[in-house]
Design a protein around this motif. Structure first.
Motif, PDB file in Angstrom:
ATOM      1  N   ARG A  86      -6.762   2.297  -5.229  1.00 34.52           N
ATOM      2  CA  ARG A  86      -6.384   2.298  -3.811  1.00 34.52           C
ATOM      3  C   ARG A  86      -6.406   0.882  -3.234  1.00 34.52           C
ATOM      4  O   ARG A  86      -5.471   0.457  -2.547  1.00 34.52           O
ATOM      5  N   LEU A  87      -7.479   0.145  -3.554  1.00 38.63           N
ATOM      6  CA  LEU A  87      -7.610  -1.211  -3.007  1.00 38.63           C
ATOM      7  C   LEU A  87      -6.644  -2.210  -3.644  1.00 38.63           C
ATOM      8  O   LEU A  87      -6.418  -3.297  -3.109  1.00 38.63           O
ATOM      9  N   ALA A  88      -6.094  -1.838  -4.786  1.00 46.68           N
ATOM     10  CA  ALA A  88      -5.138  -2.728  -5.464  1.00 46.68           C
ATOM     11  C   ALA A  88      -3.706  -2.520  -4.972  1.00 46.68           C
ATOM     12  O   ALA A  88      -2.815  -3.307  -5.308  1.00 46.68           O
ATOM     13  N   ALA A  89      -3.480  -1.490  -4.190  1.00 50.13           N
ATOM     14  CA  ALA A  89      -2.117  -1.145  -3.764  1.00 50.13           C
ATOM     15  C   ALA A  89      -1.502  -2.278  -2.934  1.00 50.13           C
ATOM     16  O   ALA A  89      -2.209  -3.003  -2.214  1.00 50.13           O
ATOM     17  N   PRO A  90      -0.185  -2.443  -3.034  1.00 46.22           N
ATOM     18  CA  PRO A  90       0.491  -3.522  -2.304  1.00 46.22           C
ATOM     19  C   PRO A  90       0.150  -3.547  -0.815  1.00 46.22           C
ATOM     20  O   PRO A  90      -0.114  -4.621  -0.262  1.00 46.22           O
ATOM     21  N   GLY A  91       0.153  -2.383  -0.176  1.00 45.30           N
ATOM     22  CA  GLY A  91      -0.090  -2.337   1.264  1.00 45.30           C
ATOM     23  C   GLY A  91      -1.470  -2.818   1.683  1.00 45.30           C
ATOM     24  O   GLY A  91      -1.708  -3.108   2.860  1.00 45.30           O
ATOM     25  N   GLU A  92      -2.384  -2.902   0.741  1.00 49.03           N
ATOM     26  CA  GLU A  92      -3.756  -3.332   1.042  1.00 49.03           C
ATOM     27  C   GLU A  92      -3.957  -4.833   0.876  1.00 49.03           C
ATOM     28  O   GLU A  92      -5.064  -5.337   1.091  1.00 49.03           O
ATOM     29  N   GLN A  93      -2.924  -5.540   0.442  1.00 47.01           N
ATOM     30  CA  GLN A  93      -3.103  -6.962   0.131  1.00 47.01           C
ATOM     31  C   GLN A  93      -2.939  -7.846   1.373  1.00 47.01           C
ATOM     32  O   GLN A  93      -2.214  -7.490   2.303  1.00 47.01           O
ATOM     33  N   PRO A  94      -3.595  -9.012   1.361  1.00 42.47           N
ATOM     34  CA  PRO A  94      -3.545  -9.899   2.528  1.00 42.47           C
ATOM     35  C   PRO A  94      -2.133 -10.390   2.861  1.00 42.47           C
ATOM     36  O   PRO A  94      -1.833 -10.671   4.020  1.00 42.47           O
ATOM     37  N   ASP A  95      -1.273 -10.490   1.853  1.00 37.82           N
ATOM     38  CA  ASP A  95       0.091 -10.984   2.103  1.00 37.82           C
ATOM     39  C   ASP A  95       1.099  -9.870   2.391  1.00 37.82           C
ATOM     40  O   ASP A  95       2.310 -10.109   2.436  1.00 37.82           O
ATOM     41  N   ALA A  96       0.594  -8.660   2.615  1.00 38.12           N
ATOM     42  CA  ALA A  96       1.502  -7.514   2.837  1.00 38.12           C
ATOM     43  C   ALA A  96       1.940  -7.420   4.288  1.00 38.12           C
ATOM     44  O   ALA A  96       1.602  -6.466   4.975  1.00 38.12           O
ATOM     45  N   ASN A  97       2.668  -8.401   4.765  1.00 32.89           N
ATOM     46  CA  ASN A  97       3.107  -8.340   6.168  1.00 32.89           C
ATOM     47  C   ASN A  97       4.573  -8.731   6.298  1.00 32.89           C
ATOM     48  O   ASN A  97       5.025  -9.609   5.631  1.00 32.89           O
TER      49      ASN A  97
END
Lengths: 214, 214
Positions: free
Chosen positions: B203-214
């Motif tokens: 879950r924490l590795a998912a793209p939406g959870e990453q700092p650059d996911a904006n």
């Protein structure tokens, strides 16, 4: 007896043939004619649902797929001579070099992809060739720059004995030559390839030496 | 400290994030914006001449490339929990499942390839989508048929703990969903994916959870 189901011109089968030869493992070769679609038949699909070559049947008759997985299996089961160094960072380097070819270059240029480009996307023969060469250049540019300045590089991609990386390199060079890619910019790749080809294990694994090469 | 250079939407970086989380390894994340071409800059090329993500810098600062090579390194260096079984045939099965995704599916559908199709071959948006889905269907058909009848399959691709195969599967499913591929024909793939996604490491590795996911 170990059995390899392959096709003389398949890069992936070629890698496994080199591994078997380097390990000095007696084996049977069963040709699967990709051009005639034998890999799409029920008998072959039972061995490998993906319908790709190669399949290695182990001594116990267990079918294994994916060339790099097969080579790692052979290396774990028959450890001498080793296809991977002992040191962890060096193992990672060898695997990365192998995967640069197996995951970034070869998948884009194999038969089923070229067929799709021409058959489904109406790509011209010239554009197909440009596609092919584009991925060879992109990949070999990277490979050459990983090999040339690196302390790990020796007579072969890593050190002075063949590793998993060389097993991937030589079939890729064979393919690039077949599609008349210009390799002048890659002196290190060429030097290592020549060293590999001087070995009987590589020479006997070459497509032209296979029983189905007619 | 281990450092991962990646991009939130890169499948290959996603695999390594899952591995780091499963191993419980503290690490820094350095975003590399592929859309802005940061991976083509000199600073990044010094880390990885191929200009691809991810790169893992080891605790000693050694840069490693190719996601599967990195995951194998992590597994060898930090063996618990294991990403590969002990038995040799089972290891080969897990690696083959992983490589089915990493060598047969992902390489055909990543950003640089889709860009080439549109930019160089003038492929229409619709044909690009058909290309994408074609390789997903071809790959998942094979994967489903390798997973469904096999005794090795459990809650996860192999057994009841996540392996290298699940690390590759989940990012590929994420991509397939993003491109609106119909996954109804793959109940086993869906079941395993749901089991993975229930774990915090995934879950924490998912793209939406990453700092650059904006």
């Amino acid at each position: 007896m170990t059995t390899l189901h392959g096709y003389f011109r398949s890069s992936a089968a070629y890698r496994v043939r080199i591994a078997l030869n380097l390990k000095g493992l007696e084996h049977d070769l069963v040709p699967v004619n990709l051009v005639k679609g034998e890999n799409r038949g029920d008998a072959y699909r039972a061995l490998n649902p993906q319908g790709l070559v190669p399949v290695l049947e182990t001594e116990e008759g267990v079918p294994l797929t994916q060339s790099l997985a097969i080579c790692e299996y052979l290396d774990e089961r028959y450890p001498t001579p080793a296809l991977l160094p002992d040191n962890l960072e060096e193992r990672a380097r060898v695997r990365a070099l192998a995967q640069l070819v197996a995951c970034e270059m070869h998948p884009l240029n194999n038969l089923r992809v070229l067929k799709y480009l021409v058959g489904e996307l109406d790509v011209s023969e010239q554009d197909k060739l440009s596609w092919y060469r584009h991925w060879v250049i992109e990949g070999f540019d990277a490979l050459e720059s990983m090999l040339t300045p690196a302390a790990g590089t020796g007579d072969f991609c890593h050190g002075d004995t063949p590793t998993l990386a060389d097993l991937c390199l030589v079939p890729q060079v064979f393919n690039a030559e077949r599609f008349e890619c210009d390799l002048a910019a890659y002196p290190t790749i060429q030097r290592i390839t020549a060293n590999c080809r001087a070995l009987e294990a590589f020479r006997l694994a070459a497509p032209g030496e296979q029983p189905d090469a007619n």
